[in-house]
Design a protein around this motif. Structure first.
Motif, PDB file in Angstrom:
ATOM      1  N   SER A  87       0.838  -1.208   0.000  1.00 58.85           N
ATOM      2  CA  SER A  87       0.000   0.000   0.000  1.00 58.85           C
ATOM      3  C   SER A  87       0.868   1.250   0.000  1.00 58.85           C
ATOM      4  N   TYR A 178      -5.560  -4.603   8.328  1.00 62.96           N
ATOM      5  CA  TYR A 178      -4.157  -4.525   7.914  1.00 62.96           C
ATOM      6  C   TYR A 178      -3.323  -5.526   8.725  1.00 62.96           C
ATOM      7  N   ASN A 241      -8.496  -0.209   6.199  1.00 59.16           N
ATOM      8  CA  ASN A 241      -7.628  -0.966   5.312  1.00 59.16           C
ATOM      9  C   ASN A 241      -7.818  -2.449   5.633  1.00 59.16           C
ATOM     10  N   PRO A 242      -8.301  -3.270   4.700  1.00 53.56           N
ATOM     11  CA  PRO A 242      -8.278  -3.130   3.239  1.00 53.56           C
ATOM     12  C   PRO A 242      -9.612  -2.739   2.591  1.00 53.56           C
ATOM     13  N   GLY A 244     -11.411   0.100   2.532  1.00 50.45           N
ATOM     14  CA  GLY A 244     -11.615   1.442   2.007  1.00 50.45           C
ATOM     15  C   GLY A 244     -12.847   2.101   2.583  1.00 50.45           C
ATOM     16  N   TYR A 272      -4.992   7.270   6.606  1.00 49.08           N
ATOM     17  CA  TYR A 272      -5.464   7.583   5.248  1.00 49.08           C
ATOM     18  C   TYR A 272      -6.460   8.747   5.238  1.00 49.08           C
ATOM     19  N   LYS A 306       1.274   7.692   3.990  1.00 47.72           N
ATOM     20  CA  LYS A 306       0.262   7.440   2.967  1.00 47.72           C
ATOM     21  C   LYS A 306      -0.211   8.743   2.316  1.00 47.72           C
ATOM     22  N   GLY A 398      -8.364   5.631   0.538  1.00 46.62           N
ATOM     23  CA  GLY A 398      -7.204   4.754   0.524  1.00 46.62           C
ATOM     24  C   GLY A 398      -6.704   4.520  -0.886  1.00 46.62           C
ATOM     25  N   TRP A 402     -11.093  -3.778  -2.539  1.00 42.94           N
ATOM     26  CA  TRP A 402     -11.315  -5.091  -1.935  1.00 42.94           C
ATOM     27  C   TRP A 402     -12.157  -5.905  -2.925  1.00 42.94           C
ATOM     28  N   ARG A 446      -6.938  -7.972  -2.039  1.00 42.07           N
ATOM     29  CA  ARG A 446      -6.765  -6.513  -2.086  1.00 42.07           C
ATOM     30  C   ARG A 446      -5.811  -6.161  -3.212  1.00 42.07           C
TER      31      ARG A 446
END
Length: 540
Positions: A87, A178, A241-242, A244, A272, A306, A398, A402, A446
């Motif tokens: 990521s 995550y 995450n993952p 969004g 994010y 990020k 993000g 997914w 992802r």
């Protein structure tokens, strides 16, 4: 369990409360999914902990190593691996490199070359407080005394787990999540995770796939306590995450009230928060709430990795009003400090908020371009998925999508998911499989879309090739065994609504237009594989 086996190999026996560990094996981290001690050759130079750290890995680490050994390069290595698994934002190097090399960034003051306050230089903490006040829409100015600076949010997770929990205690977290958090809190502090397992089904109080509800939190907490676990905290990832996903203000309040009832600390990771790339989606920071239910147990994390596309600069910050927690974390900053020149650069970067004509870069230049580029890349990848008839969660935050690849699994097992992941890797495209995020349903992946157009195009070509080959294999197998029904547990991608747009607050639900509903139905029709499975030949 895995550590016990390694200790046993060394002749120490097991002293890790084996019965308790076994009871919690299903709800806590299953270390056997991350390593295989039975086939591991112990190093005589390492302790049991050292040996365990040496084999603490899964598909994420395996793929990451393979990628670094065979990176794609348009000129030097065009057949190398394209990384859709890590990521990172690779869309804004031109903007951020130009900003970081301007004259104001290059200060070399004596104070920057000496030991700092372990919490971070005061000038930086003051700038972080002003930055978070502005972007989190805090109702009152945030204070520098509540800010602590470390070298990344992974270090923050490690430090917080260590000071909030004793060895063997646990933290609650919703999955899929995550996967790096597991490593961050376990390897140092021997703190476990208790999973709140979410799934794609829309039932009961769930109005969207993988929705976190207070009822699910309550059940996971009570089950863990019944099994003997001591749960000290709850981790919230927002944006998630993952998935969004972005939590609504009412959801955040409900989660914090739940934690207060059970006297749990809440660690909120908002890394994010500035990567919400659709104007119609609204991010709510915990720091922007008018009143925190339990401010002394609420701790918020953010970093530049990020949002500013600089994953190589390790910088994370913690904001907490609890001075006991702040002091304890600060005592660990000696091991996780940020060097002085980098602290200066970050402070200069965060000053460019657009509050005056002279400081407009973040809002008017960087964020505007970054959001446009993220949106364009997201649109390209999701359009490709729609063309392939592959369902996905359609969120707007993000760097990731997914994706539901369940229809490409014949038996619907995690072993088959891993084989599909390896097949992608063999075809030189790295994705992240659902098991790496402790997803409870096999077949979810992802994909990272925050990359340049030429890599996205080539990477999606490689993804398409694997999926088309797999689809033909499944069709051939079905022709050979036409009377054999699908095995139990195999999920049909069309069972639930998977093409899902961002969710709204219940108070705003009535504003959904008929056009949006029609668009959603069209997406579901495009994603359906019913026509493929039910051909005229099969009916005949």
């Amino acid at each position: 369990q895995a550590l016990s086996e390694i200790e046993a190999k060394r002749g120490r026996g097991s002293n890790l409360q084996g019965t308790r560990v076994r009871l919690l094996a299903k709800r806590r981290v299953d270390m056997h999914s991350l390593c295989n001690p039975s086939s591991f050759q112990r190093s005589p130079y390492l302790s049991a902990r050292g040996n365990f750290a040496n084999i603490f890995q899964g598909p994420t680490e395996e793929g990451y190593k393979a990628y670094h050994a065979d990176k794609y390069d348009e000129d030097k290595n065009p057949n190398g691996i394209i990384n859709f698994g890590t990521s990172e934002n690779k869309l804004c190097f031109d903007l951020i490199s130009k900003r970081l090399t301007q004259a104001d960034m290059n200060l070399m003051d004596p104070s920057l070359l000496q030991y700092p306050d372990w919490r971070g230089h005061l000038f930086l903490r003051e700038e972080v407080a002003r930055f978070l006040t502005y972007y989190c829409k805090a109702p009152a100015p945030l204070k520098a005394e509540n800010v602590i600076v470390l070298n990344g949010c992974g270090s923050l997770f490690s430090a917080l787990a260590t000071v909030l929990c004793d060895p063997g205690e646990a933290i609650l977290i919703a999955t899929p999540c995550y996967g790096g958090i597991t490593q961050s809190i376990f390897l140092y502090g021997n703190v476990k995770l208790v999973y709140v397992c979410l799934d794609s089904k829309i039932t009961g109080t769930s109005t969207r796939p993988f929705q976190l509800t207070v009822e699910k939190l309550e059940k996971a907490l009570q089950d863990a306590r019944a099994e003997g676990a001591t749960v000290r905290a709850l981790i919230l990832l927002n944006p998630q995450n993952p998935l969004g996903d972005i939590y609504s203000l009412s959801e955040l309040r409900d989660y914090l009230e739940f934690a207060k009832r059970h006297e749990l600390h809440v660690i909120v990771d908002e890394i994010y928060m500035l990567s919400v790339f659709d104007e119609s989606a609204t991010f709510h920071s915990v720091l922007g709430m008018d009143r925190l239910p339990d401010p002394q147990r609420t701790h918020v994390m953010w970093g530049i990795t990020k949002d500013f596309a600089v994953s190589g600069i390790r910088f994370g910050t913690l904001y907490t009003e609890n001075q006991d927690v702040a002091d304890a974390v600060a005592s660990l900053c000696y091991f996780h400090g940020v060097c002085g020149p980098v602290q200066h650069k970050v402070a200069q970067l965060l000053r460019d908020r657009g509050e005056s004509v002279a400081t407009y870069w973040i809002n008017q230049v960087y964020l505007r371009a970054n959001h446009a580029r993220l949106k364009a890349a997201h649109t390209y990848v999701t359009d490709e998925l729609k063309t392939l008839g592959v369902p996905f969660l359609n969120c707007n935050a993000g760097f990731f999508v997914w994706i539901d690849f369940r229809k490409y699994l014949k038996t619907g097992t995690f072993e088959e998911e891993l084989l599909l992941w390896k097949r992608f890797l063999d075809n030189k495209v790295l994705l992240s499989c659902g098991k790496s995020f402790e997803c409870s349903e096999p077949g979810w992946f992802r994909i990272i879309f925050a990359d340049k157009t030429h890599r996205l195009q080539l990477g999606m070509q490689r993804v398409r090739k694997v999926l088309e080959e797999r689809e033909q294999e499944i069709l051939a197998e079905e022709k050979e065994q036409p009377c054999q029904s699908d095995q139990d547990g195999k999920a049909d991608s069309t069972d639930e609504v998977i093409f899902v747009s961002r969710h709204q607050d219940p108070t705003c639900a009535s504003s959904s237009s008929l056009g949006e509903l029609i668009g959603l139905l069209r997406q579901q029709m495009r994603s359906s594989d019913w026509l493929q499975k039910n051909t005229a030949e099969q009916f005949a």
